[in-house]
Design a protein around this motif. Structure first.
Motif, PDB file in Angstrom:
ATOM      1  N   GLN A   1      -7.009   5.657   4.078  1.00 38.60           N
ATOM      2  CA  GLN A   1      -7.416   6.392   2.771  1.00 38.60           C
ATOM      3  C   GLN A   1      -8.320   6.233   1.522  1.00 38.60           C
TER       4      GLN A   1
ATOM      5  N   PHE B   1     -10.831   2.465   4.270  1.00 41.50           N
ATOM      6  CA  PHE B   1     -10.310   0.856   4.433  1.00 41.50           C
ATOM      7  C   PHE B   1      -8.622   1.256   4.331  1.00 41.50           C
ATOM      8  N   MET B   2      -8.229   0.057   4.286  1.00 42.46           N
ATOM      9  CA  MET B   2      -6.535  -0.330   4.664  1.00 42.46           C
ATOM     10  C   MET B   2      -6.183   0.581   6.453  1.00 42.46           C
ATOM     11  N   HIS B   3      -4.617   0.414   6.575  1.00 38.32           N
ATOM     12  CA  HIS B   3      -4.670   0.360   7.985  1.00 38.32           C
ATOM     13  C   HIS B   3      -4.674   2.218   7.271  1.00 38.32           C
ATOM     14  N   THR B   4      -4.396   2.456   6.683  1.00 31.10           N
ATOM     15  CA  THR B   4      -4.207   4.026   6.118  1.00 31.10           C
ATOM     16  C   THR B   4      -5.529   5.059   6.458  1.00 31.10           C
TER      17      THR B   4
ATOM     18  N   LEU C   1       1.028  -1.365  -0.097  1.00 33.18           N
ATOM     19  CA  LEU C   1      -0.015   0.166  -0.235  1.00 33.18           C
ATOM     20  C   LEU C   1       1.339   0.947  -0.055  1.00 33.18           C
TER      21      LEU C   1
ATOM     22  N   PHE D   1      -8.112  -1.187  -5.019  1.00 31.30           N
ATOM     23  CA  PHE D   1      -6.437  -1.531  -4.904  1.00 31.30           C
ATOM     24  C   PHE D   1      -5.752  -2.641  -5.531  1.00 31.30           C
ATOM     25  N   TYR D   2      -6.325  -3.974  -5.114  1.00 31.90           N
ATOM     26  CA  TYR D   2      -6.229  -4.823  -5.747  1.00 31.90           C
ATOM     27  C   TYR D   2      -5.418  -5.204  -7.366  1.00 31.90           C
TER      28      TYR D   2
ATOM     29  N   ALA E   1     -11.258   0.228  -1.911  1.00 28.69           N
ATOM     30  CA  ALA E   1     -10.333  -0.653  -1.478  1.00 28.69           C
ATOM     31  C   ALA E   1      -9.963  -2.259  -1.848  1.00 28.69           C
TER      32      ALA E   1
END
Length: 164
Positions: free
Chosen positions: A91, A86-89, A50, A101-102, A98
């Motif tokens: 963002q 969503f995501m640890h950031t 990420l 992103f993958y 999210a």
């Protein structure tokens, strides 16, 4: 008490065709390698690329091991549709971004492979992305959590009360 739980028990589940395709795609694209049912996490740590590990040290901040740079704990996807970010950031502000992103995320240096050794190379189309989001929203949302019904109820905070 999610639709996915009812599906696994062979009961009437109420999932749409899109969500059922999404469940099949979730498995086919190896999402379940890290987000293992029934908890939809393997409780492991991975660097999914990420952000560059030099800016986001992740687990290395705890272990001190450079091999852990950029690694974050795989979150459970149960009730994921109820999250505002969503995501640890944090963002991404919607679930589709999210998931997207993958398929569109840059393959950053030092990015981990999937637990089975394959690379993050998801060549999914828009239809699969939409179906996976439908599965996550419809299949993994517990209505008791969504509606804050026992045992997932909570007291209202003073700032939430309109009668004061």
């Amino acid at each position: 008490q999610t639709a996915w739980d009812r599906l696994q028990a062979g009961e009437e589940h109420g999932l749409s065709e899109s969500a059922l395709r999404g469940w099949r795609d979730f498995q086919a694209f190896q999402c379940a390698s890290c987000h293992e049912p029934p908890l939809f996490t393997n409780n492991d740590f991975f660097n999914i690329g990420l952000r560059l590990a030099e800016f986001d040290q992740g687990r290395m901040n705890i272990t001190g091991d450079p091999e852990d740079a950029g690694e974050m704990k795989v979150p459970s996807l149960r009730n994921v549709a109820l999250r505002p970010r969503f995501m640890h950031t944090g963002q991404f502000n919607y679930l589709g971004a999210a998931v997207g992103f993958y398929t569109t995320g840059a393959a950053l240096e030092h990015r981990d492979n999937l637990p089975n050794g394959s690379v993050y190379s998801f060549n999914m189309g828009v239809r699969s992305e939409i179906d996976i989001v439908a599965f996550l929203e419809e299949g993994l949302t517990d209505p008791r959590v969504r509606d804050e019904i026992f045992p997932f109820d909570r007291p209202k905070l003073h700032s939430e009360r309109s009668d004061d």
